[in-house]
Scaffold this motif. Structure first.
Motif, PDB file in Angstrom:
ATOM      1  N   TYR A 181      -1.207 -10.703  33.321  1.00 29.84           N
ATOM      2  CA  TYR A 181      -0.148 -10.589  32.592  1.00 29.84           C
ATOM      3  C   TYR A 181      -0.173 -12.329  32.612  1.00 29.84           C
ATOM      4  O   TYR A 181      -0.185 -13.415  32.899  1.00 29.84           O
ATOM      5  CB  TYR A 181       1.558 -10.603  33.808  1.00 29.84           C
ATOM      6  CG  TYR A 181       1.924 -11.365  33.670  1.00 29.84           C
ATOM      7  CD1 TYR A 181       3.106 -10.165  33.084  1.00 29.84           C
ATOM      8  CD2 TYR A 181       3.272 -12.185  34.023  1.00 29.84           C
ATOM      9  CE1 TYR A 181       4.968 -10.124  32.499  1.00 29.84           C
ATOM     10  CE2 TYR A 181       4.175 -12.191  33.335  1.00 29.84           C
ATOM     11  CZ  TYR A 181       5.534 -11.524  32.812  1.00 29.84           C
ATOM     12  OH  TYR A 181       6.574 -11.624  32.528  1.00 29.84           O
ATOM     13  N   GLN A 182       0.668 -12.634  31.153  1.00 26.64           N
ATOM     14  CA  GLN A 182       0.993 -13.841  30.442  1.00 26.64           C
ATOM     15  C   GLN A 182       2.173 -14.505  30.527  1.00 26.64           C
ATOM     16  O   GLN A 182       3.663 -14.034  30.352  1.00 26.64           O
ATOM     17  CB  GLN A 182       1.178 -13.659  29.306  1.00 26.64           C
ATOM     18  CG  GLN A 182       1.436 -14.983  27.958  1.00 26.64           C
ATOM     19  CD  GLN A 182      -0.143 -15.938  28.224  1.00 26.64           C
ATOM     20  OE1 GLN A 182      -1.566 -15.280  28.146  1.00 26.64           O
ATOM     21  NE2 GLN A 182      -0.615 -16.835  28.507  1.00 26.64           N
ATOM     22  N   TRP A 183       1.970 -15.646  31.598  1.00 26.98           N
ATOM     23  CA  TRP A 183       3.224 -15.711  31.802  1.00 26.98           C
ATOM     24  C   TRP A 183       4.117 -16.779  31.439  1.00 26.98           C
ATOM     25  O   TRP A 183       2.856 -17.471  30.598  1.00 26.98           O
ATOM     26  CB  TRP A 183       3.165 -17.130  33.571  1.00 26.98           C
ATOM     27  CG  TRP A 183       2.443 -15.514  34.715  1.00 26.98           C
ATOM     28  CD1 TRP A 183       1.123 -15.379  34.655  1.00 26.98           C
ATOM     29  CD2 TRP A 183       3.086 -15.128  36.183  1.00 26.98           C
ATOM     30  NE1 TRP A 183       0.923 -14.471  36.295  1.00 26.98           N
ATOM     31  CE2 TRP A 183       2.137 -14.157  36.635  1.00 26.98           C
ATOM     32  CE3 TRP A 183       5.005 -15.032  36.024  1.00 26.98           C
ATOM     33  CZ2 TRP A 183       3.316 -13.886  37.424  1.00 26.98           C
ATOM     34  CZ3 TRP A 183       5.059 -14.387  37.349  1.00 26.98           C
ATOM     35  CH2 TRP A 183       4.352 -13.592  37.826  1.00 26.98           C
ATOM     36  N   ASP A 192       5.599  -5.445  35.905  1.00 25.23           N
ATOM     37  CA  ASP A 192       5.801  -6.581  35.378  1.00 25.23           C
ATOM     38  C   ASP A 192       7.390  -6.895  34.774  1.00 25.23           C
ATOM     39  O   ASP A 192       7.914  -7.814  34.933  1.00 25.23           O
ATOM     40  CB  ASP A 192       6.128  -5.960  33.807  1.00 25.23           C
ATOM     41  CG  ASP A 192       4.015  -6.104  33.485  1.00 25.23           C
ATOM     42  OD1 ASP A 192       3.451  -6.857  34.082  1.00 25.23           O
ATOM     43  OD2 ASP A 192       3.694  -5.787  32.355  1.00 25.23           O
ATOM     44  N   ARG A 232       7.266  -9.455  37.834  1.00 21.16           N
ATOM     45  CA  ARG A 232       6.891 -10.752  37.791  1.00 21.16           C
ATOM     46  C   ARG A 232       7.608 -11.023  36.997  1.00 21.16           C
ATOM     47  O   ARG A 232       8.138 -12.425  36.881  1.00 21.16           O
ATOM     48  CB  ARG A 232       5.674 -10.573  36.965  1.00 21.16           C
ATOM     49  CG  ARG A 232       3.874  -9.525  37.908  1.00 21.16           C
ATOM     50  CD  ARG A 232       2.989  -9.929  36.572  1.00 21.16           C
ATOM     51  NE  ARG A 232       1.890  -8.982  37.591  1.00 21.16           N
ATOM     52  CZ  ARG A 232       1.226  -8.437  37.826  1.00 21.16           C
ATOM     53  NH1 ARG A 232       1.967  -6.802  36.512  1.00 21.16           N
ATOM     54  NH2 ARG A 232       0.831  -7.789  37.871  1.00 21.16           N
ATOM     55  N   GLN A 233       9.056 -10.644  35.617  1.00 22.00           N
ATOM     56  CA  GLN A 233       9.804 -11.128  35.180  1.00 22.00           C
ATOM     57  C   GLN A 233      10.916 -11.667  36.065  1.00 22.00           C
ATOM     58  O   GLN A 233      11.528 -12.829  36.547  1.00 22.00           O
ATOM     59  CB  GLN A 233      10.486 -10.173  33.703  1.00 22.00           C
ATOM     60  CG  GLN A 233       9.451  -9.809  33.179  1.00 22.00           C
ATOM     61  CD  GLN A 233       9.719  -8.724  32.648  1.00 22.00           C
ATOM     62  OE1 GLN A 233      10.878  -8.039  32.274  1.00 22.00           O
ATOM     63  NE2 GLN A 233       8.673  -8.266  31.160  1.00 22.00           N
ATOM     64  N   ASP A 279      -1.929 -11.951  41.954  1.00 22.54           N
ATOM     65  CA  ASP A 279      -1.384 -11.055  40.763  1.00 22.54           C
ATOM     66  C   ASP A 279       0.190 -10.990  39.972  1.00 22.54           C
ATOM     67  O   ASP A 279       0.918 -10.959  39.241  1.00 22.54           O
ATOM     68  CB  ASP A 279      -1.760  -9.768  40.590  1.00 22.54           C
ATOM     69  CG  ASP A 279      -2.910  -9.407  41.334  1.00 22.54           C
ATOM     70  OD1 ASP A 279      -3.729 -10.197  40.827  1.00 22.54           O
ATOM     71  OD2 ASP A 279      -3.686  -7.698  41.056  1.00 22.54           O
ATOM     72  N   TYR A 280       1.005 -11.369  41.492  1.00 19.32           N
ATOM     73  CA  TYR A 280       2.497 -12.044  41.285  1.00 19.32           C
ATOM     74  C   TYR A 280       3.360 -13.282  41.315  1.00 19.32           C
ATOM     75  O   TYR A 280       4.083 -13.351  41.130  1.00 19.32           O
ATOM     76  CB  TYR A 280       2.709 -11.389  42.196  1.00 19.32           C
ATOM     77  CG  TYR A 280       3.089  -9.969  41.785  1.00 19.32           C
ATOM     78  CD1 TYR A 280       3.598  -8.941  41.317  1.00 19.32           C
ATOM     79  CD2 TYR A 280       1.909  -8.464  42.285  1.00 19.32           C
ATOM     80  CE1 TYR A 280       4.096  -7.552  40.841  1.00 19.32           C
ATOM     81  CE2 TYR A 280       1.868  -7.655  42.070  1.00 19.32           C
ATOM     82  CZ  TYR A 280       2.802  -6.657  41.289  1.00 19.32           C
ATOM     83  OH  TYR A 280       2.718  -5.218  41.014  1.00 19.32           O
TER      84      TYR A 280
END
Length: 573
Positions: free
Chosen positions: A92-94, A172, A175-176, A245-246
């Motif tokens: 994931y692209q933070w 995702d 994550r957002q 991962d999160y």
């Protein structure tokens, strides 16, 4: 354990997936990906593994001795807990950096994703994060999201603890939400249940029967056998996945007092050390729920804090007069128990107390006060009532406001349950989403459970009905009463940020001095290397408090006149 011994399917580069599961009693194991079967190879420790080419998002199941099962460590399901799992790339692209926050700054907001907003999703929760930060909160604690059977539930009956529930959104989407919270300055803590699985869809009982000790039992069935290295690895892998991962800041571990038997001590040591060994560029925090009031985990330096129900029980009995069930020991002299909690952290430290058959706990007063997470309401203490009653529906508003201010001002870690900051009176009920015999069993079990815990009147809301879930959602309208509570929250947390957080970042410079100034009033004085904190509290009586040399830095109601009131002063060293 070897590097092949892992639970889950993970990308291994160039379109390859390393796939493994533990099935120590199986004769033949394969993984079926989009309809094609691929045999897995066994090793002497009971794991079956292989490396297989497949696209991300492909559906897969394990085929164990001819029977298909979802992955017990699935990161994402195609749909419900009974169907195929999905190969999920955790990349994931933070869009922003996050250094984390030190624990002494923690002001926790406990929330349930499904009822926190009208929509009940990760995406809608993300929209509220800046609001919580503006009020002064510095962390959210999310009730369990590991997938369970059905669309509605508290989360404590999960069967796939690695997989976010799709009713809330995608991985995702989660994550957002986490990035929205952290961008607003909020740590994100996830509630993780490792002491049992839910009653529907826990196929791990069939794929790996040795995961459980059938001779030992918990309130939820056969105990998990933590003496098995593969079992310890399952939960450690799960925790590390969530943290890495999160990009979580910590975990709250549910009911650790139910993790016991051979292997339990080894598990806690290994689990805590595995988290401590992560180098993620931010502090990580482990919070436990431990009914035993034991200091050991916190003394190890691997676990940050524990939920402190003693503070809640003393406040609750003082305000409501309730004395049933676990409230009985605290109903004898509740203001005295509040004083003891302010002095020592826990109230019950191994002494005999009226209303309890056996003593509970050990002395924990030597621990830093930041190792106690205090609350005046939680999902448990509201939801484990017949009608999901919040404290405001059981006691006078002045007393509840005073208790709330004490929670936010005192030098422990405060936790607020969603809606408390706005004076919510809507219930938080127990709800689930089962069918058939299991649904009926849950209805009957709920009726039996609340019987000894302040059932008010007849008629218990049906836990399976969707309306019960809907009735538990937060009302976000800002009435006059809500605005008053929000103003109180801002004022108290402004004081905390300016005065209390800098104090508790340093060591204590002496023992706390807690003095009763009336039967239901007290003065509390805490000394730290950075300065002092003094609180005068009226909790039913006007106290004969010692005079101070200036007006308080924070006050609620009139400490010289009102039977419920609080005033606080801070002095720098």
């Amino acid at each position: 354990m070897t590097s092949e011994n892992f639970w889950r399917a993970r990308p291994d580069g160039n379109g390859q997936w390393a796939i493994s599961t533990w099935a120590p009693d199986a004769k033949v194991v394969a993984v079926e990906i989009d309809g094609s079967a691929h045999p897995l190879q066994p090793n002497v420790e009971g794991f079956w593994s292989g490396t297989i080419a497949a696209p991300a998002g492909a559906a897969y199941t394990f085929v164990i001795d001819g029977q298909k099962f979802p992955d017990p460590a699935s990161h994402q399901q195609e749909s419900d807990v009974h169907g195929p799992s999905r190969l999920t790339d955790p990349a994931y692209q933070w869009s922003s950096e996050w250094p984390g926050r030190p624990w002494h700054e923690a002001v926790i907001y406990e929330l349930h994703i499904g009822t926190f907003t009208p929509e009940g999703t990760f995406a809608s929760a993300a929209e509220k994060m800046s609001h919580l930060a503006e009020l002064g909160f510095t962390a959210i604690e999310i009730m369990p999201i590991g997938q369970w059977s059905g669309a509605r539930g508290w989360g404590y009956d999960g069967v796939l603890p690695y997989a976010p529930h799709p009713a809330y959104g995608t991985p995702d989407d989660l994550r957002q939400l986490i990035e929205a919270a952290q961008s607003a300055g909020l740590m994100v803590i996830l509630d993780l249940v490792m002491n049992h699985f839910g009653p529907d869809g826990a196929y791990i009982h069939q794929t790996a029967p040795k995961f459980f000790d059938e001779k030992a039992h918990t309130p939820w069935g056969a105990a998990i056998d933590f003496d098995q290295p593969a079992v310890r690895r399952y939960w450690i892998d799960c925790a590390l996945m969530w943290l890495t991962d999160y990009r979580l800041d910590g975990l709250r571990l549910d009911a650790v007092h139910q993790i016991k038997g051979p292997g339990a001590d080894r598990f806690f040591a290994d689990f805590g050390q595995a988290v401590a060994d992560l180098d993620l560029g931010r502090p990580l925090h482990l919070i436990v729920e431990d009914e035993g009031n034991e200091p050991g985990l916190r003394e190890s330096g691997l676990y940050t804090a524990t939920w402190n129900d003693d503070f809640h029980h003393a406040i609750h009995t003082a305000l409501t007069g309730e004395s049933q069930d676990y409230y009985a020991p605290f109903a004898v002299e509740p203001v005295g128990d509040i004083a003891r909690a302010l002095e020592r952290g826990h109230v019950e430290e191994g002494q005999f107390r009226p209303g309890r058959d056996e003593p509970r706990g050990q002395s924990c007063a030597h621990l830093p006060f930041t190792s106690f997470v205090n609350s005046t309401q939680t999902h448990d203490q509201i939801g484990n009532r017949a009608h999901g009653d919040r404290l405001l529906t059981l006691a006078d508003a002045e007393g509840v406001k005073t208790a709330y201010a004490l929670l936010l001002l005192s030098p422990f870690i405060p936790m607020v349950f969603m809606g408390e900051e706005r004076g919510a009176t809507s219930p938080f009920l127990f709800f689930a989403d089962y069918e058939g015999e299991l649904a009926e069993a849950v209805r009957k079990g709920r009726a039996a459970e609340f019987a000894g815990i302040a059932a008010l009147g007849d008629g218990v809301p049906d836990p399976i009905a969707e309306q019960t879930f809907t009735d538990s959602k937060i009302d976000w309208s800002e009435t006059g009463s809500a605005r008053e509570w929000l103003d109180l929250t801002r004022a108290a947390l402004t004081f905390r940020n300016a005065y209390v957080a800098p104090l508790i970042a340093t060591e204590r410079a002496g023992d706390p001095i807690i003095r009763r100034t009336a039967e239901k009033a007290l003065t509390a004085h805490w000394t730290y290397e950075a300065g002092e904190l003094v609180i005068h509290l009226n909790f039913g009586d006007v106290g004969d408090h010692p005079p101070m040399d200036r007006d308080p830095d924070f006050s609620l109601f009139d400490i010289t006149r009102d039977t419920f009131a609080i005033a606080a002063w801070s002095h720098s060293a």
